[in-house]
Write a protein that holds these residues in place. Structure first.
Motif, mmCIF file in Angstrom:
data_model
loop_
_atom_site.group_PDB
_atom_site.id
_atom_site.type_symbol
_atom_site.label_atom_id
_atom_site.label_comp_id
_atom_site.label_asym_id
_atom_site.label_seq_id
_atom_site.Cartn_x
_atom_site.Cartn_y
_atom_site.Cartn_z
ATOM 1 N N ASP A 11 -13.356 11.777 -41.306
ATOM 2 C CA ASP A 11 -12.020 11.502 -40.785
ATOM 3 C C ASP A 11 -12.165 10.395 -39.749
ATOM 4 O OD1 ASP A 11 -9.365 11.536 -40.089
ATOM 5 O OD2 ASP A 11 -9.497 13.386 -38.911
ATOM 6 N N GLY A 12 -11.975 9.165 -40.182
ATOM 7 C CA GLY A 12 -12.141 8.026 -39.282
ATOM 8 C C GLY A 12 -13.575 7.922 -38.809
ATOM 9 N N ASP A 13 -13.786 7.989 -37.505
ATOM 10 C CA ASP A 13 -15.119 7.874 -36.921
ATOM 11 C C ASP A 13 -15.828 9.215 -36.795
ATOM 12 O OD1 ASP A 13 -15.051 5.129 -36.682
ATOM 13 O OD2 ASP A 13 -14.227 5.165 -34.654
ATOM 14 N N THR A 14 -15.254 10.275 -37.361
ATOM 15 C CA THR A 14 -15.833 11.611 -37.253
ATOM 16 C C THR A 14 -16.300 12.111 -38.610
ATOM 17 O OG1 THR A 14 -14.371 12.118 -35.403
ATOM 18 C CG2 THR A 14 -15.390 13.989 -36.506
ATOM 19 N N LEU A 15 -17.531 12.617 -38.640
ATOM 20 C CA LEU A 15 -18.096 13.237 -39.833
ATOM 21 C C LEU A 15 -18.438 14.672 -39.479
ATOM 22 C CD1 LEU A 15 -20.583 12.004 -42.384
ATOM 23 C CD2 LEU A 15 -21.250 13.974 -41.025
ATOM 24 N N THR A 16 -18.034 15.610 -40.330
ATOM 25 C CA THR A 16 -18.353 17.016 -40.113
ATOM 26 C C THR A 16 -19.125 17.531 -41.312
ATOM 27 O OG1 THR A 16 -16.312 17.290 -38.845
ATOM 28 C CG2 THR A 16 -17.409 19.302 -39.590
ATOM 29 N N LEU A 17 -20.277 18.131 -41.030
ATOM 30 C CA LEU A 17 -21.138 18.742 -42.040
ATOM 31 C C LEU A 17 -21.089 20.242 -41.812
ATOM 32 C CD1 LEU A 17 -23.563 18.467 -44.141
ATOM 33 C CD2 LEU A 17 -25.026 18.622 -42.114
ATOM 34 N N SER A 18 -20.755 21.008 -42.853
ATOM 35 C CA SER A 18 -20.664 22.457 -42.668
ATOM 36 C C SER A 18 -21.096 23.199 -43.917
ATOM 37 C CB SER A 18 -19.234 22.863 -42.293
ATOM 38 O OG SER A 18 -18.333 22.480 -43.311
ATOM 39 N N ARG A 19 -21.511 24.422 -43.711
ATOM 40 C CA ARG A 19 -21.912 25.284 -44.819
ATOM 41 C C ARG A 19 -20.679 25.766 -45.572
ATOM 42 N NH1 ARG A 19 -24.055 26.148 -48.779
ATOM 43 N NH2 ARG A 19 -25.229 27.970 -49.327
ATOM 44 N N LEU A 20 -19.600 26.006 -44.841
ATOM 45 C CA LEU A 20 -18.352 26.484 -45.440
ATOM 46 C C LEU A 20 -17.382 25.319 -45.605
ATOM 47 C CD1 LEU A 20 -17.991 29.718 -43.296
ATOM 48 C CD2 LEU A 20 -18.998 29.495 -45.575
ATOM 49 N N ALA A 21 -16.428 25.466 -46.489
ATOM 50 C CA ALA A 21 -15.488 24.373 -46.772
ATOM 51 C C ALA A 21 -14.718 23.934 -45.532
ATOM 52 C CB ALA A 21 -14.519 24.789 -47.880
ATOM 53 N N THR A 22 -14.390 24.880 -44.664
ATOM 54 C CA THR A 22 -13.687 24.567 -43.428
ATOM 55 C C THR A 22 -14.599 24.927 -42.262
ATOM 56 O OG1 THR A 22 -11.564 25.075 -44.454
ATOM 57 C CG2 THR A 22 -11.627 25.017 -42.060
ATOM 58 N N ALA A 23 -14.971 23.928 -41.479
ATOM 59 C CA ALA A 23 -15.861 24.164 -40.343
ATOM 60 C C ALA A 23 -15.113 24.880 -39.228
ATOM 61 C CB ALA A 23 -16.409 22.844 -39.827
#
Length: 117
Positions: A11-23
């Motif tokens: 999302d723009g300048d933010t990257l989220t890595l998570s085990r579940l679909a929604t962090a």
């Protein structure tokens, strides 16, 4: 055995890595690191955080990496199902994020293949 799948959201300048679909960040700690490849940094932080917390039952790790002011603002943590000592878990995450050897390895990994000026 199937390979573990990780969800990556950009999302723009933010990257989220998570085990579940929604962090979800029930626990978290933050740090700032030099600029580099966000996905590479997120995977490395997640890996070391998981090593430190693999005994935490119901833990689903998540790492958010935001590019800001020439650096990477990293928030590591995740979702925990059940009872846990929040302060203890957040201190363990912060210990990983503050570890000089880990930080140096993450930065090297996130900058591999980049030209050095």
């Amino acid at each position: 055995m199937t390979k573990a799948r990780w969800h990556i959201t950009r999302d723009g300048d933010t990257l989220t890595l998570s085990r579940l679909a929604t962090a979800r960040f029930d626990v978290s700690a933050s740090t700032v690191l030099p600029d580099g490849a966000r996905a590479a940094m997120a995977h490395q932080v997640r890996q070391d955080m998981w090593r430190a917390l693999q005994g935490l039952r119901g833990f689903a790790p998540a790492v958010e990496v935001r590019r800001q002011e020439g650096g990477l603002h990293v928030t590591a943590g995740g979702q925990v199902e059940g009872r846990f000592a929040k302060g203890h878990v957040e201190a363990a995450i912060q210990e990983v994020l503050d570890n000089p050897a880990c930080r140096a390895r993450w930065v090297r990994y996130a900058n591999r293949g980049r030209a050095v000026a």
